[in-house]
Design a protein around this motif. Sequence first.
Motif, short mmCIF file in Angstrom:
data_model
loop_
_atom_site.label_atom_id
_atom_site.label_comp_id
_atom_site.label_asym_id
_atom_site.label_seq_id
_atom_site.Cartn_x
_atom_site.Cartn_y
_atom_site.Cartn_z
N ALA A 110 -0.14 -1.90 -1.12
CA ALA A 110 -1.39 -1.26 -1.55
C ALA A 110 -2.48 -1.42 -0.50
O ALA A 110 -3.25 -0.47 -0.23
CB ALA A 110 -1.85 -1.85 -2.88
N GLU A 111 -2.58 -2.59 0.10
CA GLU A 111 -3.61 -2.82 1.12
C GLU A 111 -3.36 -1.95 2.34
O GLU A 111 -4.31 -1.46 2.97
CB GLU A 111 -3.65 -4.30 1.48
CG GLU A 111 -4.24 -5.17 0.37
CD GLU A 111 -3.97 -6.65 0.57
OE1 GLU A 111 -4.64 -7.45 -0.13
OE2 GLU A 111 -3.10 -7.01 1.39
N ALA A 129 -5.51 2.04 -4.88
CA ALA A 129 -4.60 2.21 -3.75
C ALA A 129 -3.15 2.01 -4.17
O ALA A 129 -2.25 2.73 -3.72
CB ALA A 129 -4.97 1.24 -2.62
N GLY A 130 -2.92 1.03 -5.03
CA GLY A 130 -1.57 0.78 -5.53
C GLY A 130 -1.04 1.96 -6.31
O GLY A 130 0.13 2.35 -6.17
N ALA A 150 3.76 -5.95 -3.17
CA ALA A 150 4.70 -6.64 -2.29
C ALA A 150 4.14 -6.74 -0.88
O ALA A 150 3.50 -5.80 -0.38
CB ALA A 150 6.04 -5.90 -2.26
N MET A 151 4.38 -7.89 -0.23
CA MET A 151 3.98 -8.04 1.17
C MET A 151 4.91 -7.21 2.05
O MET A 151 6.14 -7.25 1.88
CB MET A 151 4.05 -9.50 1.59
CG MET A 151 3.04 -10.40 0.86
SD MET A 151 1.33 -10.02 1.28
CE MET A 151 1.29 -10.47 3.01
N ARG A 159 12.69 -0.03 3.59
CA ARG A 159 11.58 0.09 2.64
C ARG A 159 10.24 0.19 3.35
O ARG A 159 9.33 0.88 2.89
CB ARG A 159 11.61 -1.09 1.67
CG ARG A 159 12.77 -0.99 0.67
CD ARG A 159 12.68 -2.02 -0.41
NE ARG A 159 13.61 -1.72 -1.50
CZ ARG A 159 13.67 -2.38 -2.65
NH1 ARG A 159 12.86 -3.41 -2.85
NH2 ARG A 159 14.52 -2.03 -3.58
N ARG A 160 10.10 -0.49 4.47
CA ARG A 160 8.87 -0.34 5.25
C ARG A 160 8.71 1.11 5.70
O ARG A 160 7.62 1.67 5.67
CB ARG A 160 8.88 -1.27 6.46
CG ARG A 160 8.38 -2.68 6.16
CD ARG A 160 8.41 -3.53 7.40
NE ARG A 160 9.72 -4.16 7.57
CZ ARG A 160 10.20 -4.60 8.72
NH1 ARG A 160 9.49 -4.46 9.83
NH2 ARG A 160 11.37 -5.18 8.78
N GLN A 161 9.82 1.70 6.12
CA GLN A 161 9.76 3.10 6.56
C GLN A 161 9.40 4.01 5.39
O GLN A 161 8.64 4.96 5.56
CB GLN A 161 11.12 3.51 7.15
CG GLN A 161 11.15 4.90 7.75
CD GLN A 161 10.46 4.98 9.11
OE1 GLN A 161 9.70 4.09 9.48
NE2 GLN A 161 10.70 6.05 9.82
#
Length: 491
Positions: A110-111, A129-130, A150-151, A159-161
């Motif tokens: 979210a950040e 944002a979330g 999640a960090m 998942r980052r992609q």
Amino acid sequence: MQEVDSGPAPALAPAAVSLAGVEKRFGAVTALAGVSLAVPKGACVGLVGHNGAGKSTLMNVLAGTLAPDTGSVAITGRDVTAGYAIATARENGVRCIFQEGSLCPNLTVAENARIEHPSLTGFSWRTDAGRLIRQKLDEIFPGHGIRPGAMVADLSIARRQMVEIARAFTVTASPVDVVILDEPTSSLDQTIAEQLLAHIRRFVEAGGSAIFISHLLGEVLEISDRVVVMRDGKVVAERPARDFDRDGLVAAMGSVAAAASAAPAASRRTAAPRVDIDAGRGSTVRLTAHTGEIVGLAGLAGHGQTDALLTVFDGGGAGDRVEGAVAFIAGDRQTDGAFPLWSIAENLGISSLGALRRGRLISTAAEDALAARWRERIGIRTPDVWNPLLSLSGGNQQKVLFARALASDADIILMDDPMRGVDVGTKQEVYKILREEADKGRTFLWYTTEMDELLICDHVYVFRDRMIVADLARADLTEEAVIQASFRHDA
């Protein structure tokens, strides 16, 4: 004058964005030599070329992260070159999904979404944002399982992609009209990649524009309306996608790729395995690899393949067998592979320090010779091996990681989907090198999401739910067999 092999252009809508005569140099290296590119509204333009051809540099110019030395940028016909930067691009609806990723690992999902949307303010900005990023993830990747809280550092590379992609398509104060996708599927398995391609097509059909960069030529031909080919910092071909096939693209890129993959050698399962481990979670099949074998690991991303490689890298557990020195080629070079502040030569030689030592010191001459030899053998595009690693394109950085492992004295080489961002010509050269090294007695364990790469292997283990569910011999290996084993078939 730039020579372009261009087929007859269809009647196209006005350009959403266009670049004209763009040049960019980095010292003695000319990255872009007068490139022009127009992206129509409601169209997807495929952009292909070898590593170092200038694709990512051109897209950085369009995204506003890199200023051109000469040339112009226009958006819907308006010249915006003067002072063009990231903020200008965003205000005009241009978003970029970078090959190397741009998420902050120490922030939550979210950040990271909030960074791109400063209009989200007030006490509820995290919640807003979330919600924004979750809705877009749900739209593009149903069943994604990613929590907004999640960090990012705790997420897999796939998942980052997915977060990076979803963030680029989110809308608040500024529109999303043009999305640049630089190797967006390189860390995604086939199912997730198909979800993304379907979303891109919906986005384009709704009037958006996209630039799609990939070394997976089948994806480029599937998703693109028009294909642009770059070589040595220039556009060398531009035609409607229907006028290209895979061989035509490869020829336009200026490489000769083998028509068929090198056939695996006859089975070497006649002696004790060099690797024999329990793949975890009660697998009834043990993961074994013999001297001279190339063993593939397949299945949907995140189902235990990387964990199995790390088990081997750590020497295995009780009852396991790992015999010989081990080297690891990471797919996530930013986190696990590269030393970004070191030179190319230093990155390449770090696994060969024993061979490079002369007395108590590392010989610079030996380090230079090793790097020069592998620059030539694997085609690392740089004028000087002592340049910083970050002076290379993403695909060329990956070549350095390959060279590091292959130049070492490792008996067992572990490969964690390492072909991300590597061009088709280099892939064929790497396949040839792997087979040569296997014939010399090296053992390879290769996790890959590409079927063409599985066909290089002697046999393939398919993972599901963190255990091996199939061991496919080379003769039984088909895409259908891998997909069938990758999914549950509960009644």
